[in-house]
Each structure stands twice: as C-alpha cells, then as structure tokens.
Design an enzyme around this catalytic site. Structure first.
Site, PDB file in Angstrom:
ATOM      1  N   THR A 373       7.240   4.533  -5.409  1.00 48.01           N
ATOM      2  CA  THR A 373       7.612   5.073  -6.702  1.00 48.01           C
ATOM      3  C   THR A 373       8.071   6.502  -6.566  1.00 48.01           C
ATOM      4  O   THR A 373       7.963   7.115  -5.515  1.00 48.01           O
ATOM      5  CB  THR A 373       6.389   5.056  -7.640  1.00 48.01           C
ATOM      6  OG1 THR A 373       5.303   5.701  -6.962  1.00 48.01           O
ATOM      7  CG2 THR A 373       5.972   3.646  -7.981  1.00 48.01           C
ATOM      8  N   THR A 391      10.329   3.196 -10.168  1.00 45.69           N
ATOM      9  CA  THR A 391      10.034   2.584  -8.872  1.00 45.69           C
ATOM     10  C   THR A 391      10.975   1.455  -8.503  1.00 45.69           C
ATOM     11  O   THR A 391      11.573   0.818  -9.366  1.00 45.69           O
ATOM     12  CB  THR A 391       8.585   2.042  -8.874  1.00 45.69           C
ATOM     13  OG1 THR A 391       8.261   1.546  -7.587  1.00 45.69           O
ATOM     14  CG2 THR A 391       8.412   0.949  -9.908  1.00 45.69           C
TER      15      THR A 391
END
Length: 564
Positions: A373, A391
């Site tokens: 992420t 992400t």
C-alpha cells in the site's frame, strides 16, 4: 544451554541495538498547508494544487494520479483504497473505493480438485485481480468535495508520465528485482519497464499510461470504465485467463460510508469502517492501551511492549472471525467497539507471562442494539484534512500490466479468505466473513485515520505495509500522545508487530530498547527480526500548539513532506 539456544539469545540481543534514526527529530514545519506522500514528486504535485487555491480533496486527487506514475509498485489506477475526511467545520466522511471480486468469481476459485490452495494463483497473474476502484473513487471525491476543475487535477500526472521522471535508488532496485515476474506474467512484453538494469537517475517514461490518463482527464469515469481503456482491460483478461469483464467495470461503484469515531481521553479518533479492519482494530488497541500506564513505563520497555503485543494478539483474532464486507456480512461493529467488551478481552492479559496464540480465540461481541500500500496525508490552508491509503496489495500487484494502457493490475483477490483458516500472503488468517463472493469487497488492513484533540484537528496519519499497517498506525499515535515524540520522531521510531498467527513478534532491528527483547523472551514471547525493508511506511501531519503543521515523512522509503 544448547548451542542453538545460545545462538538464539545472541540474535535476540542483536535486536536491541540502536536505530540510526532520531526519535527527537522534528520534520518539515509549515504555516498553512502540508502534503506528505511516498514520493517527493507526488508531494510536490499536491502542494502545487494547494498553492493554486485547491482544497485537500483536490490535492488528494492530484497526488493519487501522480503516485500512479512515479510510485508504480503501490500508487495506482488499477487498484483501490480508502479516504477519510475531516472538514474544517467538523464535517466527517469516508470513501470506500476498495476493489471488488469480479462477477464470475466464486469462493473456491483458487482451490484444486482436492480442495487445496493452488500456490500463487491468487497472488500473481490475471486471475489475482479484483475490479479496480481508484478512478471511480477519485471521481466520487471530486464530485462531492472538489473545488478545482477535474482536468487540472489529472494533468500533473500526465506531464510526469509523458516527460518521464528520474528513478530513485529504491525504485530502480525494485524494478530490477521484479523483472522476471514482469516477463512471466504478462501476455505482451512490457518493454517500457524491462531495461536490463535500472539505476538511480534513469528516466522512466510511461507513454501508454500518459494516454490512459488523458482519457481519464477528458472523460472522467468513462475514460477508464468504458471506451478504449475498458477494451484494453478486457482484452488483457482474455489473453491471460482473467475474469474481469466490461459488465464488472461498468457496475463498479465507490461507496460513501460513515466513518468510525471514538473518544479516548482527550482525543477523538476518526477512522475507516469495514471493509477496513484497521479502524475497528485501531480503536480496540487504543481503548485497551488507555488502561495501562504506558507513559510511566516508557517507550518500548518490556512492560510497554508486552501489553501492546498481548493487545494485538486479541485484536487480530477478532479480525479473523468477525470482519468482512458489510454489504455481504453483518459485521458486529458496535459490539466490537463496546469498551466493556474490549476490557473483557483484556482481562486475560497477564503482566508476567505471554499468552500462547493457540489459547486465544475470537471473542463474542454483543450484538448491536441498533504487501502493498501507500498512504498520504494532507491538510489545506482552511484546515480541511484528508487521510488516504491506496493499494495494489503486493509490490506491483499482480505484476500484470494492461497492454496498451500502461498500468498495473492489483492482486487484491488474495485479501479474501481463499480458504477459511488458510493464511494469505501476509500470513493473515481469515474466515467465512471474508470468503470470496461475486461483487464483494475484500477485507483490508488499511487504516487512514484523523485525530482531534479537544474538538480541534490534531493529527492526520496512515501507513502502508499489509497486515502491519494497523500496528504501525497504533504505535505512531502512542508515540505522539503517550510518549510525546514530535511527528517526525514518531514516524522514525522503530516498530514491532504481532498479528495473533503466527505466534511471534516481528521486530525491526534496533526497535526494542536495551534488554527489552530479552525481557520479552523471558515472559514467553518469540521475537524474530524483520529481514529487510522495515515495518510499515507512514505519512503523518501534526498540528502544533501554535497552529503550524509538522510533517512526518518515513525514512524507510523515499517519502517526502511538502507545503507552505
């Protein structure tokens, strides 16, 4: 004492070395506005939007698209994320643009005929991809809160992709490390990314991505989910055995949700609801921590670390059983956040001994009465704040580029429970609440969070790092509100992590104070070093007593703060 035990003790004591990071370091301080992201060029893009009169949401949109260019291992248009917002007038909101399972997905799609998990099928390649949500999310955010024209917010990313940009040492190394996967899992060679050896300062030019971004600039949502880009996505799926269709793309919707809020001491917590597990877990951890004198025990001492780890074990056990997409599963949010329930969970914590994770199961909350992420934090001159975590899941997601469109697809399907009780790529155990279903959003650890103090904006924080996101944000908040670190020092500080299963403490080298690791071992904990890369990467902003802003950019990456 056996040789093996002696070697283990020496390794354990090695974890107590000194970090080469200043815990008292103060980050960039600005008077009016701040942007902290994973890449200097993305931070600069967001700051320029604010200087031109844009608000925090405008800057967030510019940052999201810029990250898709300069930080391709996690910044994205082929993934998804969560956004938490606090307006200067106290208005709160949360946007869920998490990916969805394709309509052709089924709960056993990654199992063989014997019911066993097929290795890497949910992680690498076309079948690992969920339906992307990022573009829809940015369009939704702009329609509700944006103030500048949409094309002006996408244009900075187009210019970066068209003109090219210099690679940092870390980004060059990551491209080199994944070259074999790019060759293996792409149906057409992504030549633009396949240089024999990238090095710092090399210029990466992404012309196909620039054209995709131009379609998004000119047509908004339709520039991605319809027309040429949608055609390219579906063609890529057909060549590679994926299952995302045009119907999946046109049906995708980003969803506004009510953020979770809690009062803990002088602080108001504003964070993401399910399908994020992060918000619930973070509130549980902070509520439990409030009952222990962590300030008197001091930072990362044996007592402090022991209680934090024991809390983490119980919270992650709850995560495995009770959390999933609230549109498909009735998540017992009120019960999980009930302070009485949280304290019942804490009653079994011994200050003397570690609890074996096999002896911990999920609790039974009362029913309601009614990896990879990146994170960025933004505060604009008016005091509006945005906390965004986005992400592709793993580094470079599925490693599949959409040929002709120049962007990577996520591998978020691995965030489902591909088989109840089977760990995903981050080692997280899942259950029925997070089983695969068509159109369902997968559970996430992303934890974008905003804190108030006595009703005023105090902190904007979030992190990357898969399953370690929750504990990263938890520790940084404690570093500031309990241990009185500046924002930069709180982000610098060494981190450790426990997620119930496997039953060990993962620790950065030097994160534990002298003797702490040994003290934890005597209590029965297993401590193992994080081999490389650190635990999590965070981006934080702290409002100082005089109203100025301090940025905390993570030294574990190329992160940077920018503002004025």
């Amino acid at each position: 004492m056996t040789v093996k035990r002696i070697v283990f003790l020496f390794a354990l004591l090695g974890l107590t070395g000194c970090l080469d990071r200043d815990l008292d370091e103060v980050g960039l301080i600005t008077d009016e506005a701040m942007v902290v992201t994973a890449h200097p060029l993305a931070s600069a893009a967001g700051a320029r939007i604010l200087q031109r009169g844009g608000n925090a949401v405008d800057a967030a949109i510019a940052v999201q698209f810029a990250l898709a260019v300069v930080y391709p291992d996690a910044g994205n248009i082929g993934g998804g994320g969560f956004l938490v917002l606090r307006q200067q007038d106290g208005t709160l909101d949360a946007l869920d643009y998490r990916e969805k399972a394709p309509l052709a997905a089924d709960r056993d799609m990654y199992l063989n005929e014997e019911g066993e998990v097929i290795e890497n099928l949910s992680v690498l390649g076309h079948l690992a991809a969920g339906v992307p949500g990022t573009v829809a999310g940015m369009v939704e955010a702009h329609e509700r809160y944006g103030s500048m024209p949409w094309p002006e917010l996408v244009q900075p990313a187009i210019e970066l992709a068209t003109n090219g940009f210099p690679l940092t040492e870390k980004e060059a190394r990551k491209l080199n490390e994944r070259r074999a996967d790019f060759l293996t899992y792409n149906t057409r060679r992504p030549e633009f990314i396949l240089k024999d050896h990238w090095k710092e300062g090399d210029i990466l030019q992404l012309l196909d991505l620039a054209r995709t971004l131009e379609r998004i600039r000119d047509r908004g949502r339709a520039g991605f989910y319809e027309g040429p880009t949608a055609d390219l996505i579906v063609a890529e799926m057909e060549r590679g055995g994926g299952i995302i269709t045009k119907e999946d793309l046109t049906a995708y919707d980003a969803v506004w949700r009510d953020p979770l809020t809690a009062e803990i001491g002088d602080y108001g917590i504003i964070t993401m609801p399910p399908p994020s597990s992060g918000g619930i877990a973070l509130i549980q951890l902070l509520t439990l921590s409030e009952d222990y004198p962590l300030d008197a025990w001091d930072w990362n001492t044996v007592k402090t670390a022991h209680v934090m780890v024991e809390a983490e074990k119980r919270v992650y056990a709850d995560r495995a059983k009770h959390l999933g997409d609230p549109d498909f599963y009735e998540v017992p949010v009120a019960g999980l956040l009930n302070p009485a329930y949280i304290r019942r969970r804490a009653a079994s914590i011994s200050l003397e001994d570690a609890t074996d994770s096999d002896d911990i199961s999920a609790g039974v909350p009362a029913p309601p009465e009614s990896p990879h992420t990146t994170h960025y934090s933004i505060v604009d001159p008016a005091g509006n704040a945005v906390s965004v975590t986005t992400t592709l899941n793993s580094n470079f997601g599925s490693t599949v580029f959409v040929a002709g469109a120049g962007f990577l697809l996520n591998n978020e399907m691995d965030d489902f429970s591909i088989k109840p009780g089977y760990p995903n790529s981050f080692g997280l155990i899942g259950g029925e609440a997070n089983a695969i279903a068509p159109g369902k959003r997968m559970l996430s650890s992303m934890s974008p969070t905003i804190l108030e103090r006595n009703g005023e904006l105090f902190m904007v924080i979030g992190a990357m790092g898969g399953s370690t996101i929750i504990t990263t944000v938890y520790q940084i908040i404690l570093n500031v509100i309990v241990h009185d670190f500046p924002m930069q020092g709180a982000v610098n500080a060494g981190r450790f992590h426990h997620q119930w299963k496997p039953d060990w403490i993962l620790s950065e080298w030097g994160a534990l104070g002298p003797g702490t690791a040994l003290g934890l071992w005597w209590k029965g904990h297993k401590v193992v070093p994080k081999p490389s890369g650190g635990i999590g990467r965070a981006a934080g902003i702290l409002v100082l007593p005089d109203g100025r802003l301090e940025g905390g950019a993570d030294p574990r990456g190329d992160d940077a703060a920018a503002g004025f």
